[in-house]
Design an enzyme around this catalytic site. Structure first.
Site, PDB file in Angstrom:
ATOM      1  N   ASP A 167      38.247  36.485  31.988  1.00  0.00           N
ATOM      2  CA  ASP A 167      38.294  35.244  32.791  1.00  0.00           C
ATOM      3  C   ASP A 167      37.005  34.424  32.818  1.00  0.00           C
ATOM      4  O   ASP A 167      36.612  33.914  33.883  1.00  0.00           O
ATOM      5  CB  ASP A 167      38.715  35.580  34.232  1.00  0.00           C
ATOM      6  CG  ASP A 167      40.075  36.254  34.316  1.00  0.00           C
ATOM      7  OD1 ASP A 167      40.724  36.414  33.271  1.00  0.00           O
ATOM      8  OD2 ASP A 167      40.482  36.623  35.436  1.00  0.00           O
TER       9      ASP A 167
ATOM     10  N   GLU B  95      42.941  33.888  33.701  1.00  0.00           N
ATOM     11  CA  GLU B  95      43.786  33.874  34.899  1.00  0.00           C
ATOM     12  C   GLU B  95      44.313  32.452  35.089  1.00  0.00           C
ATOM     13  O   GLU B  95      43.553  31.541  35.458  1.00  0.00           O
ATOM     14  CB  GLU B  95      42.999  34.323  36.139  1.00  0.00           C
ATOM     15  CG  GLU B  95      43.882  34.406  37.390  1.00  0.00           C
ATOM     16  CD  GLU B  95      43.130  34.896  38.633  1.00  0.00           C
ATOM     17  OE1 GLU B  95      41.999  35.397  38.505  1.00  0.00           O
ATOM     18  OE2 GLU B  95      43.707  34.761  39.733  1.00  0.00           O
TER      19      GLU B  95
ATOM     20  N   LYS C 136      47.106  35.661  32.053  1.00  0.00           N
ATOM     21  CA  LYS C 136      47.594  36.647  33.016  1.00  0.00           C
ATOM     22  C   LYS C 136      47.757  35.979  34.377  1.00  0.00           C
ATOM     23  O   LYS C 136      46.920  35.164  34.776  1.00  0.00           O
ATOM     24  CB  LYS C 136      46.628  37.837  33.102  1.00  0.00           C
ATOM     25  CG  LYS C 136      45.237  37.486  33.604  1.00  0.00           C
ATOM     26  CD  LYS C 136      44.361  38.724  33.606  1.00  0.00           C
ATOM     27  CE  LYS C 136      42.969  38.487  34.093  1.00  0.00           C
ATOM     28  NZ  LYS C 136      42.826  38.054  35.475  1.00  0.00           N
TER      29      LYS C 136
ATOM     30  N   CYS D 150      38.751  40.843  39.093  1.00  0.00           N
ATOM     31  CA  CYS D 150      39.546  41.012  37.875  1.00  0.00           C
ATOM     32  C   CYS D 150      38.992  42.064  36.923  1.00  0.00           C
ATOM     33  O   CYS D 150      39.753  42.739  36.224  1.00  0.00           O
ATOM     34  CB  CYS D 150      39.707  39.670  37.188  1.00  0.00           C
ATOM     35  SG  CYS D 150      40.690  38.529  38.179  1.00  0.00           S
TER      36      CYS D 150
ATOM     37  N   GLN E 213      31.742  60.506  40.480  1.00  0.00           N
ATOM     38  CA  GLN E 213      32.749  61.566  40.337  1.00  0.00           C
ATOM     39  C   GLN E 213      33.036  61.869  38.861  1.00  0.00           C
ATOM     40  O   GLN E 213      34.190  61.991  38.441  1.00  0.00           O
ATOM     41  CB  GLN E 213      34.039  61.181  41.073  1.00  0.00           C
ATOM     42  CG  GLN E 213      33.811  60.884  42.555  1.00  0.00           C
ATOM     43  CD  GLN E 213      35.104  60.563  43.258  1.00  0.00           C
ATOM     44  OE1 GLN E 213      35.943  61.445  43.463  1.00  0.00           O
ATOM     45  NE2 GLN E 213      35.274  59.301  43.614  1.00  0.00           N
TER      46      GLN E 213
HETATM   47  N1  TIU Z   1      38.903  36.548  37.621  1.00  0.00           N
HETATM   48  C1  TIU Z   1      38.734  36.835  38.898  1.00  0.00           C
HETATM   49  O1  TIU Z   1      37.935  37.693  39.267  1.00  0.00           O
HETATM   50  N2  TIU Z   1      39.472  36.122  39.824  1.00  0.00           N
HETATM   51  C2  TIU Z   1      39.090  35.899  41.111  1.00  0.00           C
HETATM   52  O2  TIU Z   1      39.801  35.281  41.876  1.00  0.00           O
HETATM   53  N3  TIU Z   1      37.863  36.386  41.475  1.00  0.00           N
HETATM   54  C3  TIU Z   1      37.212  36.171  42.643  1.00  0.00           C
HETATM   55  O3  TIU Z   1      36.184  36.796  42.844  1.00  0.00           O
HETATM   56  N4  TIU Z   1      37.668  35.292  43.500  1.00  0.00           N
END
Ligand code: TIU
Length: 221
Positions: free
Chosen positions: A24, A72, A129, A162, A202
């Site tokens: 993203d 996204e 996505k 994400c 872990q």
């Molecule tokens: N790509 C992703 O992380 N989408 C988000 O909405 N991230 C936020 O931190 N808002």
């Protein structure tokens, strides 16, 4: 086989069966006026990783690793956007609304595009996505199986949203994942640092983490 000096212990991988997954790196998250800024965030910590991400892509290309850019973004009718996601945050300009970078998080709009420095090459895969994780409601698992990919080098934004969701989804599906820690960023630096620690805790419960320099040394000495 190559081996990265990683945490919590060395990470072996074969570049022929490894993909770089860059999550993203879109204008909507990295530029003022995008979705991330609409949520009240300072976008600068995300912009700072762009040069390292460029170096990761160049390294992957030199070693024949497949590159996947996730995005996204929703279809223009928002048919793939749950009402709960659109409503979250109560934004005056939220998903699907028109902002400075076009309709927020909508495919084909300026904000959904990748930043100029990280535009995909023709041989790369672009994976749209609708969720935070790249495996949810996408063909990513089938694509990786078809290419014989077993190992993922993961970077992008944001680390705790994400990136972490995708890494956990991949780990549960049997992929061996390395978080390239300086190629990922959060609007909240302490969340980024916490994710790195969570991943490697872990005995590597989610996978491995290493800086880009360690990946480069593994590949090029
Ligand atoms: N790509 C992703 O992380 N989408 C988000 O909405 N991230 C936020 O931190 N808002």
């Amino acid at each position: 086989m190559k081996t990265v000096a990683a945490r919590p212990y060395p990470y072996p991988f074969d570049p022929a069966h490894t993909a770089v997954v860059l999550i993203d790196m879109q204008r909507d998250f990295l530029e003022p006026g995008g979705f991330g800024a609409m949520l009240g965030n300072d976008v600068l910590p995300l912009q700072r990783i762009v040069p390292a991400c460029q170096r990761l892509l160049a390294l992957a290309r030199r070693h024949g690793m497949h590159i996947i850019h996730t995005q996204e973004a929703h279809d223009p009718q928002l048919a793939d956007c749950p009402p709960s996601k659109k409503a979250r945050g109560g934004l005056s300009c939220g998903i699907g609304d028109t902002g400075p970078l076009g309709r927020v998080l909508v495919a084909g709009e300026p904000g959904a595009d990748f930043v100029a420095e990280l535009q995909p090459a023709p041989s790369d895969t672009v994976l749209r996505k609708p969720g935070k994780g790249a495996f949810h409601a996408t063909g990513l698992d089938a694509l990786l199986h078809a290419k014989g990919i077993t190992h993922l080098l993961i970077g992008g934004v944001t680390t705790e949203v994400c990136v972490q969701t995708t890494m956990r989804e991949a780990n549960d599906r049997g992929y061996e994942c390395l978080l390239v820690q300086d190629c990922a960023a959060s609007y909240f630096p302490h969340f980024h640092d916490a994710v790195v620690e969570m991943v490697v805790a872990q005995g590597g419960i989610v996978g491995w983490a290493a800086p880009l320099s360690a990946v480069q040394v593994a590949l090029e000495g």
